[in-house]
Write a protein that holds these residues in place. Structure first.
Motif, PDB file in Angstrom:
ATOM      1  N   SER A 104       0.808  -1.221   0.000  1.00  0.00           N
ATOM      2  CA  SER A 104       0.000   0.000   0.000  1.00  0.00           C
ATOM      3  C   SER A 104       0.842   1.273   0.000  1.00  0.00           C
ATOM      4  N   HIS A 105       2.152   1.150   0.315  1.00  0.00           N
ATOM      5  CA  HIS A 105       3.012   2.319   0.425  1.00  0.00           C
ATOM      6  C   HIS A 105       4.378   2.044  -0.178  1.00  0.00           C
ATOM      7  N   SER A 106       5.115   3.128  -0.388  1.00  0.00           N
ATOM      8  CA  SER A 106       6.505   3.029  -0.819  1.00  0.00           C
ATOM      9  C   SER A 106       7.424   3.257   0.376  1.00  0.00           C
ATOM     10  N   ILE A 107       8.592   2.640   0.340  1.00  0.00           N
ATOM     11  CA  ILE A 107       9.545   2.809   1.428  1.00  0.00           C
ATOM     12  C   ILE A 107       9.987   4.269   1.561  1.00  0.00           C
ATOM     13  N   SER A 108       9.804   5.058   0.520  1.00  0.00           N
ATOM     14  CA  SER A 108      10.159   6.479   0.584  1.00  0.00           C
ATOM     15  C   SER A 108       9.175   7.276   1.430  1.00  0.00           C
ATOM     16  N   GLN A 109       8.018   6.687   1.758  1.00  0.00           N
ATOM     17  CA  GLN A 109       7.006   7.351   2.573  1.00  0.00           C
ATOM     18  C   GLN A 109       7.185   6.968   4.036  1.00  0.00           C
ATOM     19  N   ASP A 110       6.976   7.919   4.924  1.00  0.00           N
ATOM     20  CA  ASP A 110       6.930   7.623   6.351  1.00  0.00           C
ATOM     21  C   ASP A 110       5.493   7.257   6.718  1.00  0.00           C
ATOM     22  N   TYR A 111       5.330   6.145   7.415  1.00  0.00           N
ATOM     23  CA  TYR A 111       3.977   5.674   7.754  1.00  0.00           C
ATOM     24  C   TYR A 111       4.022   5.092   9.162  1.00  0.00           C
ATOM     25  N   SER A 112       3.358   5.760  10.082  1.00  0.00           N
ATOM     26  CA  SER A 112       3.439   5.403  11.492  1.00  0.00           C
ATOM     27  C   SER A 112       2.256   4.538  11.919  1.00  0.00           C
ATOM     28  N   ALA A 113       2.356   4.022  13.144  1.00  0.00           N
ATOM     29  CA  ALA A 113       1.240   3.272  13.711  1.00  0.00           C
ATOM     30  C   ALA A 113       0.006   4.161  13.863  1.00  0.00           C
TER      31      ALA A 113
END
Length: 304
Positions: free
Chosen positions: A69-78
């Motif tokens: 659902s996301h790219s490693i370049s994006q920050d995605y938190s809990a």
């Protein structure tokens, strides 16, 4: 579980390599429903082999959400995941009475089921100081410091994840209280039932499965995957088991044989910490991975 609502989130949790994916698919098919992944590394489309992501056949066997659902370049938190997963659940519960959530990332499971802790804002400069110390002295410093000031959280946290250890230490340095003491006593109320089901097996069998999984990952090209991710190696998800060890190999600090040995060892240690985390989950019932019928009978007794 005291049934209060018409809708139920069935959570399949447990240590790495125990068989959560297969169980989630089996239940999704049995209840004609969909699966939400709460594995914090499987969100990233660039991380495939090292995350034991469901394969194409498994993804086709039942609808999955939050895989790639996301790219490693994006920050995605809990916290981000909590918001997005709750929005998705609203939509899924319009079609289904039961939805399956599965994953081994305890923090992300808790975010959806019970909400996250409202932690104090860190004092200025604390994170920067901890980060500089980590960069100069390595992850061992964080591990030893956390063990000293907060042994409870030390026994739960992924020792290969410096970001989470830094977060816990900055809370301590700011407040003088252990991170574990700040975790909420009152659970966030949800408008759906939460039914946690844990999977476990004999420790030696689990460790054997972990070792075989690592060998398969290496044969399937994990090293090439890690090489492609070198530009993003400072990202939190990549500072975890299976990736950090191979980054060390590429740096020339350890041999490939030693890196593989460490991946196996650190995966086994991570499995132990996962069990410690999930054993604290409210009202969790434990089953062996082959007990599909027992799990379905258990769900049926609750008249979902």
């Amino acid at each position: 579980m005291d049934k209060r609502y018409a809708k139920t989130l069935v959570c399949i949790v447990g240590p790495t390599a125990v068989g959560k994916t297969s169980m989630a698919i089996d239940l999704a098919n049995a209840y004609q429903t969909e699966i939400i992944s709460a594995d914090s590394r499987q969100f990233y489309k660039e991380m495939n082999i090292g995350t034991a992501k469901p394969n194409a056949e498994e993804l086709a066997a039942a609808p999955h959400h939050f895989i790639d659902s996301h790219s490693i370049s994006q920050d995605y938190s809990a916290g981000d995941f909590e918001v997005d997963a709750l929005k998705l659940l609203e939509q899924l519960f319009e079609k289904h009475n039961i939805v399956i959530l599965t994953g081994g990332s305890g923090l992300f499971v808790n975010a959806v089921c019970y909400g996250l802790d409202k932690l104090p804002k860190p004092a200025a400069g604390v994170r920067e100081t901890l980060t500089r110390t980590y960069e100069s002295e390595g992850v061992t410093y964080l591990q030893e410091r956390l063990k000293e000031v907060d042994p409870e959280y030390y026994n739960e946290v992924d020792h290969g994840n410096p970001q989470r250890m830094i977060r816990a230490l900055e809370v301590f340095e700011t407040t003088g209280l252990a991170f574990s003491k700040w975790r909420k006593k009152d659970l966030e109320l949800r408008n759906f039932n939460i039914l946690p089901i844990g999977l476990h097996m004999d420790r030696e069998l689990l460790y054997e499965r972990i070792n075989k999984r690592v060998d398969n990952m290496i044969r399937n090209g994990l090293l090439d995957e890690v090489k492609k991710l070198l530009p993003y190696r400072e990202k939190g998800p990549l500072q975890s088991v299976g990736y950090s060890e191979l980054f060390d190999y590429l740096d020339g600090t350890i041999s490939l044989e030693r890196a593989i040995e460490l991946i196996k060892r650190n995966s086994r240690r991570y499995a132990k910490r996962q069990l410690t985390w999930f054993k604290k989950m409210p009202e969790i019932e434990w089953f062996q991975p082959h007990e599909q019928k027992g799990i379905k009978d258990y769900i049926a007794t609750l008249e979902l």
